[in-house]
Design a protein around this motif. Sequence first.
Motif, PDB file in Angstrom:
ATOM      1  N   UNK A  32      41.552 -26.580  25.198  1.00 14.73           N
ATOM      2  CA  UNK A  32      41.293 -27.561  25.967  1.00 14.73           C
ATOM      3  C   UNK A  32      42.005 -27.636  27.293  1.00 14.73           C
ATOM      4  N   UNK A  33      41.398 -27.643  28.547  1.00 21.76           N
ATOM      5  CA  UNK A  33      42.124 -27.434  29.574  1.00 21.76           C
ATOM      6  C   UNK A  33      41.991 -28.440  30.585  1.00 21.76           C
ATOM      7  N   UNK A  34      42.760 -29.346  30.785  1.00 19.93           N
ATOM      8  CA  UNK A  34      42.495 -30.670  31.179  1.00 19.93           C
ATOM      9  C   UNK A  34      42.621 -30.490  32.835  1.00 19.93           C
ATOM     10  N   UNK A  35      42.707 -29.396  33.438  1.00 15.10           N
ATOM     11  CA  UNK A  35      42.953 -29.343  34.997  1.00 15.10           C
ATOM     12  C   UNK A  35      41.792 -29.924  35.609  1.00 15.10           C
ATOM     13  N   UNK A  36      40.415 -29.748  34.694  1.00 13.24           N
ATOM     14  CA  UNK A  36      39.270 -30.249  35.591  1.00 13.24           C
ATOM     15  C   UNK A  36      39.181 -31.786  35.959  1.00 13.24           C
ATOM     16  N   UNK A  37      40.005 -32.406  34.985  1.00 12.75           N
ATOM     17  CA  UNK A  37      40.068 -33.989  35.273  1.00 12.75           C
ATOM     18  C   UNK A  37      41.041 -34.505  36.263  1.00 12.75           C
TER      19      UNK A  37
ATOM     20  N   UNK B 201      34.319 -36.695  25.086  1.00 11.80           N
ATOM     21  CA  UNK B 201      32.797 -36.344  25.019  1.00 11.80           C
ATOM     22  C   UNK B 201      32.797 -34.934  25.708  1.00 11.80           C
ATOM     23  N   UNK B 202      33.310 -34.627  26.765  1.00 12.97           N
ATOM     24  CA  UNK B 202      33.202 -33.422  27.430  1.00 12.97           C
ATOM     25  C   UNK B 202      33.887 -32.334  26.365  1.00 12.97           C
ATOM     26  N   UNK B 203      34.763 -32.454  25.909  1.00 13.54           N
ATOM     27  CA  UNK B 203      35.240 -31.362  25.018  1.00 13.54           C
ATOM     28  C   UNK B 203      34.736 -31.436  23.555  1.00 13.54           C
TER      29      UNK B 203
ATOM     30  N   UNK C 213      43.716 -26.808  17.930  1.00  6.40           N
ATOM     31  CA  UNK C 213      43.113 -26.880  19.031  1.00  6.40           C
ATOM     32  C   UNK C 213      44.447 -26.933  20.174  1.00  6.40           C
ATOM     33  N   UNK C 214      44.598 -26.261  20.995  1.00  3.16           N
ATOM     34  CA  UNK C 214      45.597 -26.081  21.994  1.00  3.16           C
ATOM     35  C   UNK C 214      45.101 -26.783  23.318  1.00  3.16           C
ATOM     36  N   UNK C 215      46.002 -27.951  23.668  1.00  4.86           N
ATOM     37  CA  UNK C 215      45.604 -28.897  24.718  1.00  4.86           C
ATOM     38  C   UNK C 215      46.607 -28.465  25.912  1.00  4.86           C
ATOM     39  N   UNK C 216      45.765 -27.997  27.083  1.00  4.45           N
ATOM     40  CA  UNK C 216      46.719 -27.449  28.011  1.00  4.45           C
ATOM     41  C   UNK C 216      46.674 -28.562  29.467  1.00  4.45           C
ATOM     42  N   UNK C 217      47.896 -29.232  29.493  1.00  8.24           N
ATOM     43  CA  UNK C 217      47.911 -30.106  30.716  1.00  8.24           C
ATOM     44  C   UNK C 217      48.549 -29.358  31.933  1.00  8.24           C
TER      45      UNK C 217
ATOM     46  N   UNK D 173      50.093 -29.585  22.231  1.00  7.49           N
ATOM     47  CA  UNK D 173      49.877 -29.962  23.385  1.00  7.49           C
ATOM     48  C   UNK D 173      51.088 -28.975  24.295  1.00  7.49           C
ATOM     49  N   UNK D 174      50.361 -28.329  25.210  1.00  8.13           N
ATOM     50  CA  UNK D 174      51.243 -27.569  26.013  1.00  8.13           C
ATOM     51  C   UNK D 174      51.402 -28.195  27.520  1.00  8.13           C
ATOM     52  N   UNK D 175      52.320 -28.708  27.866  1.00 11.05           N
ATOM     53  CA  UNK D 175      52.679 -29.174  29.089  1.00 11.05           C
ATOM     54  C   UNK D 175      54.199 -29.098  29.607  1.00 11.05           C
ATOM     55  N   UNK D 176      54.202 -29.581  30.775  1.00 15.77           N
ATOM     56  CA  UNK D 176      55.507 -29.523  31.214  1.00 15.77           C
ATOM     57  C   UNK D 176      56.385 -30.380  30.465  1.00 15.77           C
TER      58      UNK D 176
END
Length: 110
Positions: free
Chosen positions: A8-13, A33-35, A47-51, A86-89
């Motif tokens: 999941x790439x949250x960049x579109x949000x 819903x989107x994902x 599931x890898x979640x990229x922020x 979760x993958x984030x800073x």
Amino acid sequence: MVDIIRAIDLSEFVEGERFLRLSGEYRGRGARERFELDALDAAGHPVDVYIPKNVYSVSVSFFIGMFGPSYRRLEGEQGFSAVYRFHCRDGLLPQIRQGIERCAAYRSAA
């Protein structure tokens, strides 16, 4: 057997946003819903979640809107953490942790 990994790439949000903040329970539910998190929960695969690195905040309300039902469906922190990675800073990790803790509080109150 090889695990199927979803991402999941949250960049579109945050595209086009002036302030790079993921906030609001309604917006979190939209991301859910989107994902198609209900289907991902049922599959039980990692599931890898990229922020994106330029996001400076993930509000508890957004986190609960997006991941609260998953936390309940996966029966708590152990099940949730086995699926969602979760993958984030580093600066966002305490906010992610707080979101998980609040999901636990809502679960125990229900």
